[in-house]
Design a protein around this motif. Structure first.
Motif, PDB file in Angstrom:
ATOM      1  N   ASP A   1      -5.784   2.038   3.547  1.00  0.00           N
ATOM      2  CA  ASP A   1      -6.838   1.310   4.254  1.00  0.00           C
ATOM      3  C   ASP A   1      -7.494   0.208   3.441  1.00  0.00           C
ATOM      4  O   ASP A   1      -8.460  -0.403   3.895  1.00  0.00           O
ATOM      5  CB  ASP A   1      -7.895   2.282   4.791  1.00  0.00           C
ATOM      6  N   GLU A   2      -6.961  -0.099   2.231  1.00  0.00           N
ATOM      7  CA  GLU A   2      -7.533  -1.235   1.503  1.00  0.00           C
ATOM      8  C   GLU A   2      -7.112  -2.531   2.216  1.00  0.00           C
ATOM      9  O   GLU A   2      -6.073  -2.576   2.866  1.00  0.00           O
ATOM     10  CB  GLU A   2      -7.096  -1.240   0.032  1.00  0.00           C
ATOM     11  N   PRO A   3      -7.944  -3.599   2.120  1.00  0.00           N
ATOM     12  CA  PRO A   3      -7.623  -4.839   2.849  1.00  0.00           C
ATOM     13  C   PRO A   3      -6.248  -5.394   2.452  1.00  0.00           C
ATOM     14  O   PRO A   3      -5.833  -5.272   1.302  1.00  0.00           O
ATOM     15  CB  PRO A   3      -8.741  -5.798   2.414  1.00  0.00           C
ATOM     16  N   CYS A   4      -5.563  -5.980   3.415  1.00  0.00           N
ATOM     17  CA  CYS A   4      -4.252  -6.585   3.145  1.00  0.00           C
ATOM     18  C   CYS A   4      -4.454  -8.069   2.845  1.00  0.00           C
ATOM     19  O   CYS A   4      -5.286  -8.736   3.474  1.00  0.00           O
ATOM     20  CB  CYS A   4      -3.342  -6.410   4.363  1.00  0.00           C
ATOM     21  N   ALA A   5      -3.673  -8.584   1.919  1.00  0.00           N
ATOM     22  CA  ALA A   5      -3.785  -9.997   1.513  1.00  0.00           C
ATOM     23  C   ALA A   5      -3.464 -10.954   2.665  1.00  0.00           C
ATOM     24  O   ALA A   5      -3.818 -12.130   2.613  1.00  0.00           O
ATOM     25  CB  ALA A   5      -2.861 -10.268   0.327  1.00  0.00           C
ATOM     26  N   CYS A   6      -2.803 -10.432   3.728  1.00  0.00           N
ATOM     27  CA  CYS A   6      -2.472 -11.323   4.855  1.00  0.00           C
ATOM     28  C   CYS A   6      -3.699 -11.631   5.708  1.00  0.00           C
ATOM     29  O   CYS A   6      -3.648 -12.509   6.572  1.00  0.00           O
ATOM     30  CB  CYS A   6      -1.371 -10.707   5.728  1.00  0.00           C
ATOM     31  N   GLY A   7      -4.812 -10.890   5.476  1.00  0.00           N
ATOM     32  CA  GLY A   7      -6.039 -11.155   6.233  1.00  0.00           C
ATOM     33  C   GLY A   7      -6.267 -10.208   7.397  1.00  0.00           C
ATOM     34  O   GLY A   7      -7.364 -10.152   7.954  1.00  0.00           O
ATOM     35  N   ARG A   8      -5.228  -9.433   7.792  1.00  0.00           N
ATOM     36  CA  ARG A   8      -5.437  -8.454   8.871  1.00  0.00           C
ATOM     37  C   ARG A   8      -6.263  -7.290   8.318  1.00  0.00           C
ATOM     38  O   ARG A   8      -6.056  -6.871   7.193  1.00  0.00           O
ATOM     39  CB  ARG A   8      -4.094  -7.935   9.394  1.00  0.00           C
ATOM     40  N   ASN A   9      -7.163  -6.750   9.143  1.00  0.00           N
ATOM     41  CA  ASN A   9      -8.025  -5.695   8.615  1.00  0.00           C
ATOM     42  C   ASN A   9      -7.675  -4.302   9.134  1.00  0.00           C
ATOM     43  O   ASN A   9      -8.409  -3.347   8.892  1.00  0.00           O
ATOM     44  CB  ASN A   9      -9.513  -6.006   8.886  1.00  0.00           C
ATOM     45  N   SER A  10      -6.564  -4.172   9.861  1.00  0.00           N
ATOM     46  CA  SER A  10      -6.149  -2.828  10.295  1.00  0.00           C
ATOM     47  C   SER A  10      -5.465  -2.117   9.125  1.00  0.00           C
ATOM     48  O   SER A  10      -4.880  -2.764   8.250  1.00  0.00           O
ATOM     49  CB  SER A  10      -5.180  -2.928  11.482  1.00  0.00           C
ATOM     50  N   TRP A  11      -5.559  -0.776   9.113  1.00  0.00           N
ATOM     51  CA  TRP A  11      -4.868  -0.060   8.044  1.00  0.00           C
ATOM     52  C   TRP A  11      -3.357  -0.124   8.248  1.00  0.00           C
ATOM     53  O   TRP A  11      -2.888  -0.607   9.283  1.00  0.00           O
ATOM     54  CB  TRP A  11      -5.372   1.368   7.899  1.00  0.00           C
ATOM     55  N   ARG A  12      -2.597   0.343   7.259  1.00  0.00           N
ATOM     56  CA  ARG A  12      -1.141   0.210   7.297  1.00  0.00           C
ATOM     57  C   ARG A  12      -0.462   1.560   7.082  1.00  0.00           C
ATOM     58  O   ARG A  12      -0.990   2.427   6.373  1.00  0.00           O
ATOM     59  CB  ARG A  12      -0.680  -0.801   6.237  1.00  0.00           C
ATOM     60  N   LEU A  13       0.699   1.695   7.695  1.00  0.00           N
ATOM     61  CA  LEU A  13       1.466   2.943   7.635  1.00  0.00           C
ATOM     62  C   LEU A  13       2.553   2.824   6.570  1.00  0.00           C
ATOM     63  O   LEU A  13       3.240   1.803   6.478  1.00  0.00           O
ATOM     64  CB  LEU A  13       2.114   3.201   9.002  1.00  0.00           C
ATOM     65  N   SER A  14       2.720   3.895   5.792  1.00  0.00           N
ATOM     66  CA  SER A  14       3.777   3.917   4.764  1.00  0.00           C
ATOM     67  C   SER A  14       5.147   4.001   5.427  1.00  0.00           C
ATOM     68  O   SER A  14       5.252   4.294   6.621  1.00  0.00           O
ATOM     69  CB  SER A  14       3.591   5.153   3.875  1.00  0.00           C
ATOM     70  N   PRO A  15       6.224   3.799   4.649  1.00  0.00           N
ATOM     71  CA  PRO A  15       7.547   4.166   5.168  1.00  0.00           C
ATOM     72  C   PRO A  15       7.533   5.655   5.553  1.00  0.00           C
ATOM     73  O   PRO A  15       6.750   6.435   5.001  1.00  0.00           O
ATOM     74  CB  PRO A  15       8.476   3.918   3.976  1.00  0.00           C
ATOM     75  N   ILE A  16       8.376   6.031   6.510  1.00  0.00           N
ATOM     76  CA  ILE A  16       8.445   7.435   6.923  1.00  0.00           C
ATOM     77  C   ILE A  16       9.055   8.243   5.776  1.00  0.00           C
ATOM     78  O   ILE A  16      10.147   7.947   5.296  1.00  0.00           O
ATOM     79  CB  ILE A  16       9.277   7.579   8.215  1.00  0.00           C
ATOM     80  N   LEU A  17       8.320   9.263   5.338  1.00  0.00           N
ATOM     81  CA  LEU A  17       8.779  10.086   4.210  1.00  0.00           C
ATOM     82  C   LEU A  17       9.792  11.129   4.660  1.00  0.00           C
ATOM     83  O   LEU A  17      10.591  11.608   3.865  1.00  0.00           O
ATOM     84  CB  LEU A  17       7.581  10.786   3.552  1.00  0.00           C
ATOM     85  N   GLY A  18       9.755  11.487   5.926  1.00  0.00           N
ATOM     86  CA  GLY A  18      10.707  12.473   6.452  1.00  0.00           C
ATOM     87  C   GLY A  18      10.247  12.969   7.811  1.00  0.00           C
ATOM     88  O   GLY A  18       9.159  12.629   8.278  1.00  0.00           O
ATOM     89  N   ARG A  19      11.110  13.755   8.453  1.00  0.00           N
ATOM     90  CA  ARG A  19      10.758  14.400   9.717  1.00  0.00           C
ATOM     91  C   ARG A  19      10.270  15.809   9.394  1.00  0.00           C
ATOM     92  O   ARG A  19      10.885  16.504   8.581  1.00  0.00           O
ATOM     93  CB  ARG A  19      11.981  14.504  10.627  1.00  0.00           C
ATOM     94  N   LYS A  20       9.186  16.221  10.043  1.00  0.00           N
ATOM     95  CA  LYS A  20       8.588  17.523   9.735  1.00  0.00           C
ATOM     96  C   LYS A  20       9.617  18.646   9.813  1.00  0.00           C
ATOM     97  O   LYS A  20       9.702  19.500   8.942  1.00  0.00           O
ATOM     98  CB  LYS A  20       7.438  17.787  10.696  1.00  0.00           C
ATOM     99  N   LYS A  21      10.427  18.628  10.880  1.00  0.00           N
ATOM    100  CA  LYS A  21      11.373  19.729  11.081  1.00  0.00           C
ATOM    101  C   LYS A  21      12.658  19.555  10.285  1.00  0.00           C
ATOM    102  O   LYS A  21      13.529  20.402  10.332  1.00  0.00           O
ATOM    103  CB  LYS A  21      11.684  19.865  12.573  1.00  0.00           C
ATOM    104  N   GLN A  22      12.796  18.420   9.582  1.00  0.00           N
ATOM    105  CA  GLN A  22      14.031  18.195   8.813  1.00  0.00           C
ATOM    106  C   GLN A  22      13.863  18.494   7.326  1.00  0.00           C
ATOM    107  O   GLN A  22      14.775  18.262   6.553  1.00  0.00           O
ATOM    108  CB  GLN A  22      14.505  16.745   9.003  1.00  0.00           C
ATOM    109  N   MET A  23      12.705  19.005   6.928  1.00  0.00           N
ATOM    110  CA  MET A  23      12.510  19.336   5.517  1.00  0.00           C
ATOM    111  C   MET A  23      13.533  20.397   5.102  1.00  0.00           C
ATOM    112  O   MET A  23      13.767  21.357   5.825  1.00  0.00           O
ATOM    113  CB  MET A  23      11.098  19.871   5.283  1.00  0.00           C
TER     114      MET A  23
END
Length: 425
Positions: free
Chosen positions: A304-326
């Motif tokens: 949720d830190e500000p993005c240098a592009c100027g948009r103020n919405s938070w950002r989602l990481s790459p998907i780390l995995g599927r819950k049921k695929q661990m």
């Protein structure tokens, strides 16, 4: 804790949430029944924090009660799309005319995030048929933006390059592993990729970044050979909304006017930034099949830190995995994306499918189907030593021909390559 955003956006979301709850009470057989059985008084749900009073919805609910999620008469449905189900057959998602407009707005915003202008020409290297929502979404978003569109479809590197040379697209939408095939075809046929008109790629269906936003093996292999800007995007048919990177490459930007997103721990409590949890979404402005606190099954984090592009919405990481695929393999916890990264790194491994099954005592076993670069003892030794070093455990390996692995990756009715097969009890 709730995610940080402007008070104005929170008020807008809360207003849209109240409208959604009233709409579901009147029009949704599934949610009307849920509210009654859990004695939920929707007039008591006024803030985003109040969402926690409502039970979550799972993909199994959507599959078992598919028709009960439809909120409009059948004659109002314009488009039927589908997504894979967890219990066998596909799940249908029906869209109205208004939903198609919303889908276009979603991708319009996404392409703006990826610095697209009306001067761009996009070559779409993915299917626009077979009830695939994404292909249609990209098409509608680009049309709304006024950019040029080349609907070429998936596969066939020779035709992709012939079209690039003829129509001079500035950008492509493609699965990253297919971009590697384009690069290989160019290398084999004397095509200079960096002399082409293509300057950027919207990457779909596979991660090109690690959790810290550095390029992963797949992303590095592409950019080492081809000087193009990669933009990750993540979406699902059910949520009808995408998280797309800007050129900072620091996560997919959230569209809070189109959905409410929560990241939940195993006890369904919201987690803070930089903490892994399951993405759970509430769609806003969807008419045909809206969803309330729908658990996507995808494990990720938000920033949720500000993005240098100027948009103020938070950002989602790459998907780390599927819950049921661990996978818990010999004491080591693995998610398929991390395993794919390891397999993508070696020249000796041309193609692969990861299979997980339960052994006689119910523990996870991993079997790798691999197309080796050559059938030799030395190649086998290199692959096994590498996997032992990287995983610290030794999976079972079965070598296959390219033809045999393609049959595994593309069974009938499948739109994108299957790289993970779960045969656990």
């Amino acid at each position: 804790m709730m995610m940080q955003q402007t008070d104005e956006m929170t008020l807008l979301q809360e207003q849209k949430l109240k409208e959604l709850l009233q709409y579901l009470t009147v029009h949704s057989p599934f949610y009307r029944e849920m509210f009654a059985s859990h004695q939920i008084d929707i007039s008591a749900i006024n803030t985003l924090a109040d969402l926690a009073k409502i039970p979550t919805t799972s993909k199994e609910d959507l599959q078992q009660r598919n028709a009960d999620f439809l909120c409009v008469p059948q004659q109002q449905v314009i488009e039927y799309t589908s997504t894979s189900g967890t219990l066998g057959g596909p799940v249908s998602i029906a869209l109205t005319d208004k939903d198609l407009d919303r889908l276009a707005l979603n991708e319009y915003n996404s392409f703006l995030s990826a610095e697209t202008t009306p001067d761009d020409i996009y070559q779409l290297m993915l299917t626009l048929d077979r009830q695939f929502m994404a292909g249609m979404a990209y098409y509608l978003g680009l049309r709304k933006l006024g950019a040029g569109i080349i609907r070429l479809g998936p596969g066939v590197p020779s035709l992709q390059w012939e079209t690039i040379n003829r129509l001079k697209p500035t950008a492509i939408v493609a699965v990253p592993s297919f971009i590697l095939k384009l690069i290989q075809y160019a290398k084999d046929n004397g095509i200079d990729v960096n002399a082409s008109s293509v300057k950027k790629a919207i990457c779909i269906g596979e991660n090109v970044r690690n959790a810290d936003f550095s390029l992963n093996v797949l992303g590095k292999k592409i950019t080492d050979a081809w000087d193009i800007q990669l933009y990750s995007t993540y979406a699902s048919t059910e949520m009808q909304t995408a998280f797309t990177e800007c050129s900072e490459g620091r996560g997919g930007h959230y569209q809070p006017e189109l959905m409410i997103a929560e990241i939940l721990d195993d006890d369904e409590n919201p987690v803070g930034p930089y903490t892994a949890g399951e993405l759970t979404i509430t769609t806003l402005g969807v008419e045909g099949m809206p969803l309330l606190r729908y658990k996507t099954g995808d494990i990720c984090m938000y920033f949720d830190e500000p993005c240098a592009c100027g948009r103020n919405s938070w950002r989602l990481s790459p998907i780390l995995g599927r819950k049921k695929q661990m996978i818990k393999f010999k004491g080591t916890t693995l998610y398929p994306p991390a395993l794919f990264d390891i397999l993508n790194e070696r020249e000796e491994i041309k193609e692969y499918v990861v299979e997980v099954y339960s052994n006689e005592v119910g523990l996870d076993e991993v079997l790798l189907y691999i197309v080796p670069s050559e059938q030799s003892v030395e190649c086998d030794h290199r692959i096994r030593a590498y996997l032992q070093a990287r995983l610290r455990v030794s999976p079972h390996i079965k070598y296959l021909s390219l033809e045999a692995i393609h049959k595994m990756q593309f069974p009938e009715t499948v739109r994108k390559a299957v790289k993970f097969v779960d045969k656990r009890n």
